[in-house]
Write an enzyme that holds these catalytic residues in place. Sequence first.
Site, PDB file in Angstrom:
ATOM      1  N   GLU A 378      65.333  31.163  41.564  1.00 43.57           N
ATOM      2  CA  GLU A 378      65.939  32.430  42.001  1.00 43.57           C
ATOM      3  C   GLU A 378      66.823  32.307  43.238  1.00 43.57           C
ATOM      4  OE1 GLU A 378      62.697  35.201  42.332  1.00 43.57           O
ATOM      5  OE2 GLU A 378      62.789  35.667  40.196  1.00 43.57           O
ATOM      6  N   GLU A 439      60.547  34.400  33.328  1.00 38.69           N
ATOM      7  CA  GLU A 439      59.519  35.261  33.933  1.00 38.69           C
ATOM      8  C   GLU A 439      59.727  36.684  33.437  1.00 38.69           C
ATOM      9  OE1 GLU A 439      59.037  35.090  38.216  1.00 38.69           O
ATOM     10  OE2 GLU A 439      59.566  32.962  38.272  1.00 38.69           O
TER      11      GLU A 439
END
Length: 725
Positions: A378, A439
């Site tokens: 991320e 995710e």
Amino acid sequence: MRKELLFNQNWLFVDRKVPISTEDDQFQPIDLPHSNKLFKHHNIDNQAYQFVSTYRKHFEIQKPGDGSQVVLQFDGVMLACEVFLNKVEVYQHKGGFIGFEIDLTNSILEGHNTLDVYVDSNERKDIPPFGHLVDYLTYGGIYRDVWLKILPYQHVRNVFVQPRQVLIDPFLEIKLELHTFEAGYQVRTRLLDAEFNLLVEKNTALANARQTVILKDLPAIHVWDVDDPYLYTLETILLVGEQEMDRVSSRFGFREAEFRKEGGFFLNGEHLKLTGLNRHQTYPYIGAAAPARLQRQDADTIKYELGCNVVRTSHYPQSPHFLNRCDEIGLLVFEEIAGWQHIGDEDWKQLVLDELQAMIERDYNHPSIILWGVRVNESPDDDTFYTRTNALAHQLDPVRQTGGVRCFLGSHFLEDVYTYNDFSNTVVEPPHKPYLITEYAGHMFPAKVWDGEDRLIEHALLHTKIQNLQRGHPDISGAIGWCAFDYGTHIEFGSGDRICYHGVMDIFRLPKWAAYFYQSQISPKDKPVLKAVTHWTMGDRSGGGNNPLTVFSNCDEVEVIIGEINVGKFKPDAENYPHLQHPPFVIYGLNEFSAWGQRRFYDLRLVGYLDGKPVIEQNISSNKLPKKMLLKTSTAELLADGSDMAQISFFITDEFDNPLPYARNIIHFELDGEGQIIGENPFPMMGGQGAVYLKAGKVPGVITITARTPELGEQKITLKVINAA
Ligand code: GAL
């Protein structure tokens, strides 16, 4: 001949930095793997592990006179360390998630030697994943194995076994790296089957310390697959003339794994939808210092209990024991580098590159690994940096694809697979292909075992919904949920008690209801599954009652019986979950029998049918007064190595063994035998379930653990402790 000795036993430890001249009596004896601190299972303060500690080991060695090398291998030290041999510094390492080797040949003494290691477990900004915030704890200590290796001077440093053309005309491309090279070197490569029978053997004259050997004309090969994880061994023998100098074994599998632009993921040419969960390597009480048995058990839990076919090692390379088990049971792996949202300066980036290289060189023979993570989880785009990480991965491993996990859709696509954390609570259209969801759920819906029924059902149905959607989408290769197990975290995350309750299982690896969704997707041929997601009470939900009743099952039909009343047989909800192999059963109309304030409230009995035959049932009592305490061990046998551990789980249940989430019993443990209970003792129950670890001593024999709670009496379990091989 090489010798590789496990070097875990009989270390000394002190929880501060002491001068190397400090006497042994200032230290305490420990064995590895070791956490610099023990914790409660929640309310973990990350300041508590942030200090420098000193580890020491005395050992005797016969200094090899024949030029053999003495090499010390650390599999993982959190987070940085300085290593001294006989008071002289021999090595420094930064980074806690991958191992390193130290050549001690020139500094080792004949006879007695002393090793001192300063382990810095501070969250240092100069070392990934730190520099900004991180949503997990790293803990501290020499938390993985240590090995002492005596290697012949002429030895093989690494063997990369690359199966090629697996589905057409398989052959092996074997990349060798030798420690030295001289004219006259030969290598004998021997392919062995799973029972170690020799299949093919070939001698090759070597021209270089790095050379590729091709092994062709193989007999019919047995591919490695998720359902049939067949493993081969390649033996590499280094010869000088006819004399054998060194021999190494590399375990691998023949398989072809490919994310395609069209159609998603293919294993051995066959389409496979990926369903999985992220795993953190951390545990209650012991931080990250879990012995082999617990590491292997996590892989088993994810594969067999949760029915997943893939796991992501968020957010770092994980234990060799975990990866070995993934190979053995056919659990696919997306392996990641360390980091979390933040990119540091050039030195920091170099550590990432070094770690990426070390990870690939450590792990490339694992057939389970299908994707290398080459982007800090991320993090923002950094095209220069991520072009380098991709190039490095491809140079080291020309076959495996790369992924780079991002959480914003405009992120530049530099990898082979667009891997995206989709927290939309639905699934977004893939912006690029191949595409993998890495995710979902997570912080969008934390859930505790003792949460109210509405929330736990919604949590379970969120996982159900996303898996249903991804399975129906041809351009999505799969979806890996956040996450398998609850984990300890920093103050900026979590539920206040420093736990991220994002798991489908709790921190003890015991199920929440969302786990039952994953279980229910297991083929009924493997095992029938039937789990009602209900506390079966009159008044836990908003509005009371039990309508609708959700049941996760892989059966064709579920029969509902309340008290004496047979309510009928029901079919799965294929209308709302058309893409699931086994949609949940969502059963309406029960209010008549189980609404708030009914005069009588009866037990629930569910029977699952396959092909018209009853195969499984679940009974849930309407009486929620605690009836039983159950005690379970994860293993019947432990090794007498001073660090092996069993998980001892306990449950307060109704008369039919269903955990009672609001039970508040206090459980006391007592041990008889050589060992140690690691965990809270007494343990204040929450959620109807919990666990402690039982650590073996170094003496074979038996250990009995007794659990007592005044209201429900006592339970005992006896384990055998056997000599390590
Ligand atoms: C993601 C992150 C994970 C975890 C998760 C919680 O953004 O990658 O490490 O924090 O959120 O849902």
